[in-house]
Design an enzyme around this catalytic site. Structure first.
Site, mmCIF file in Angstrom:
data_model
loop_
_atom_site.group_PDB
_atom_site.id
_atom_site.type_symbol
_atom_site.label_atom_id
_atom_site.label_comp_id
_atom_site.label_asym_id
_atom_site.label_seq_id
_atom_site.Cartn_x
_atom_site.Cartn_y
_atom_site.Cartn_z
ATOM 1 N N LYS A 36 -18.929 21.338 -4.934
ATOM 2 C CA LYS A 36 -17.769 21.593 -4.057
ATOM 3 C C LYS A 36 -17.303 23.040 -4.173
ATOM 4 C CE LYS A 36 -17.062 17.398 -2.538
ATOM 5 N NZ LYS A 36 -16.314 16.212 -2.306
ATOM 6 N N LYS A 44 -27.430 12.402 -0.457
ATOM 7 C CA LYS A 44 -26.423 11.359 -0.247
ATOM 8 C C LYS A 44 -25.769 11.495 1.140
ATOM 9 C CE LYS A 44 -22.259 11.812 -2.172
ATOM 10 N NZ LYS A 44 -20.996 11.235 -1.761
ATOM 11 N N LYS A 93 -19.356 12.805 3.710
ATOM 12 C CA LYS A 93 -18.362 13.126 4.741
ATOM 13 C C LYS A 93 -18.425 14.593 5.135
ATOM 14 C CE LYS A 93 -14.642 10.131 3.040
ATOM 15 N NZ LYS A 93 -14.091 10.450 1.735
HETATM 16 N N1 AQP Z 1 -23.433 7.936 0.261
HETATM 17 C C1 AQP Z 1 -22.703 7.097 -0.451
HETATM 18 N N2 AQP Z 1 -23.203 5.887 -0.826
HETATM 19 C C2 AQP Z 1 -22.466 5.020 -1.550
HETATM 20 N N3 AQP Z 1 -21.178 5.261 -1.943
HETATM 21 C C3 AQP Z 1 -20.629 6.434 -1.567
HETATM 22 N N4 AQP Z 1 -19.403 6.973 -1.789
HETATM 23 C C4 AQP Z 1 -19.359 8.208 -1.236
HETATM 24 N N5 AQP Z 1 -20.532 8.489 -0.633
HETATM 25 C C5 AQP Z 1 -21.351 7.407 -0.836
HETATM 26 C C6 AQP Z 1 -18.317 6.301 -2.492
HETATM 27 O O1 AQP Z 1 -17.223 6.185 -1.584
HETATM 28 C C7 AQP Z 1 -16.015 6.150 -2.334
HETATM 29 C C8 AQP Z 1 -14.976 7.042 -1.724
HETATM 30 O O2 AQP Z 1 -15.466 8.333 -1.631
HETATM 31 P P1 AQP Z 1 -14.523 9.579 -1.726
HETATM 32 O O3 AQP Z 1 -13.890 9.779 -0.424
HETATM 33 O O4 AQP Z 1 -13.639 9.503 -2.853
HETATM 34 O O5 AQP Z 1 -15.592 10.555 -2.175
HETATM 35 P P2 AQP Z 1 -16.340 11.636 -1.453
HETATM 36 O O6 AQP Z 1 -17.247 12.120 -2.508
HETATM 37 O O7 AQP Z 1 -15.370 12.552 -0.805
HETATM 38 O O8 AQP Z 1 -17.156 10.952 -0.304
HETATM 39 P P3 AQP Z 1 -18.296 11.704 0.381
HETATM 40 O O9 AQP Z 1 -18.592 10.935 1.573
HETATM 41 O O10 AQP Z 1 -19.416 11.951 -0.535
HETATM 42 O O11 AQP Z 1 -17.642 13.091 0.787
HETATM 43 P P4 AQP Z 1 -18.035 14.560 0.364
HETATM 44 O O12 AQP Z 1 -18.676 15.079 1.559
HETATM 45 O O13 AQP Z 1 -16.702 15.206 0.118
HETATM 46 O O14 AQP Z 1 -18.926 14.524 -0.823
HETATM 47 C C9 AQP Z 1 -16.368 6.555 -3.771
HETATM 48 O O15 AQP Z 1 -16.371 5.389 -4.578
HETATM 49 C C10 AQP Z 1 -17.763 7.107 -3.648
HETATM 50 O O16 AQP Z 1 -18.523 6.867 -4.827
#
Ligand code: AQP
Length: 327
Positions: free
Chosen positions: A113, A193, A196
């Site tokens: 990040k 992965k 978002k």
């Molecule tokens: N690809 C994924 N597969 C399974 N679980 C996932 N989680 C995130 N991506 C995957 C799980 O979703 C929950 C909430 O996520 P968050 O909003 O706290 O985390 P995040 O890291 O912002 O989600 P993203 O989609 O991965 O966003 P960015 O782009 O910011 O990295 C958590 O329990 C997470 O494990």
């Protein structure tokens, strides 16, 4: 006997996708029957990357509505915005005094990040706030995707360290990481992965995507060379990811799906996956459209009041142990 406590949170950054749903949210819903469940829109975590204030207000409400539409019942679970419960940040400060910099330096998510958004202290201490989110409620279980394993380990270490130094206070929380769905991969790069923050919208399916968008995104998903439907992350990550998604949306074991579809062409298989996803998302889309903003805001305010008083009960014990009682 009192039920064990489950806690988890989700950031209101960008729309929730099927990775968040299959890895975490779906389990949040299922756990409501057997545990005291506490769920949170972790808006303070989201501030670690720059947010436009007007959009952010709307994003928080949208995320809350999506979580409710996915099946979290705010009359059963405690559900609220993190920023409305100040005990989270108080405990985070206290836990920060027990956190070694070496542990934070090893966090892979900080490195990723910081590359995207620039370094800031909030981003660096993000895992300490996450530990406080979990420990403030004395949670026993934390349903998350596998990208949160490292953060969860820090929460466990901090619970143990606090208990040894000041006397037993916190249960040492355990993750609930599903065997399948803990890491749904990008549709455009099945070795990364689903995320978002990926600039390519075709990489993820959003909970509110309409049926045609779902069909298009799955139709364009990157598949592997060769043919045949096999579960093999090393050699066929694209098809394996789609198999995993199909298995979770149809509640059918991967083995049974492979047996049934191993001869299918990729195109026909993708159509099947797309229809399963469309069917699986239909009730969420419909529940979302019938939720009223004012009612959800009212529920979130009530959740925050309840969470504040339940967190405060535990926080009194923490303050006493630290010599912060004022007498
Ligand atoms: N690809 C994924 N597969 C399974 N679980 C996932 N989680 C995130 N991506 C995957 C799980 O979703 C929950 C909430 O996520 P968050 O909003 O706290 O985390 P995040 O890291 O912002 O989600 P993203 O989609 O991965 O966003 P960015 O782009 O910011 O990295 C958590 O329990 C997470 O494990």
């Amino acid at each position: 006997m009192a039920k064990q406590v489950v806690f988890s949170g989700i950031q209101p950054t960008g729309d929730i996708h099927i990775g968040n749903y299959l890895g975490a949210l779906r389990n949040w819903v299922r756990l409501q029957d057997d545990y005291d469940t506490i769920y949170c829109i972790v808006d303070l975590h989201a501030l670690t990357i720059p947010q436009d204030p007007t959009e952010f207000e709307a994003d928080r409400l949208r995320a809350a509505k999506m979580v409710i539409a996915a099946g979290v019942d705010p009359t059963t679970s405690l559900f609220y915005y993190q920023s409305q419960v100040p005990q989270h940040t108080e405990l985070s400060w206290i836990l920060g005094t027990l956190t070694q910099l070496g542990a934070l330096n090893r966090m892979t998510q900080f490195k990723e990040k910081a590359d995207q958004a620039g370094e800031n202290l909030g981003l660096y201490s993000y895992p300490v706030l996450m530990a406080a989110d979990i420990l403030i409620h004395h949670a026993h279980k934390v349903p998350v995707g596998d990208d949160q394993t490292q953060h969860l380990e820090l929460a466990r270490d901090l619970a143990g360290r606090f208990n040894r130094r000041f006397g037993d206070e916190f249960p040492v929380p355990e993750g609930i990481i599903p065997e399948h769905g803990a890491r749904i991969m990008s549709l455009q790069d099945p070795t990364s992965k689903m995320s978002k923050s990926d600039p390519n919208l075709g990489s993820r399916i959003l909970l509110l995507d309409d049926p045609d968008t779902v069909r298009k995104k799955i139709g364009r998903a990157v598949t592997d060379s060769g043919s045949g439907i096999e579960y093999d992350w090393d050699n066929k990550p694209g098809i394996t990811n789609l198999l995993e998604i199909l298995s979770l949306f149809t509640d059918t074991a991967v083995d049974a799906l492979v047996e049934e579809h191993h001869d299918k062409q990729y195109g026909a298989f993708k159509q099947l996956v797309a229809e399963a996803v469309v069917d699986g998302l239909a009730p969420i889309r419909s529940a979302y459209s019938s939720l009223e903003d004012a009612e959800v805001s009212r529920l979130m305010n009530k959740g925050a009041l309840d969470a504040r008083s339940s967190a405060e009960k535990y926080q009194v014990g923490v303050r006493e142990k630290l010599g912060l009682t004022g007498h």
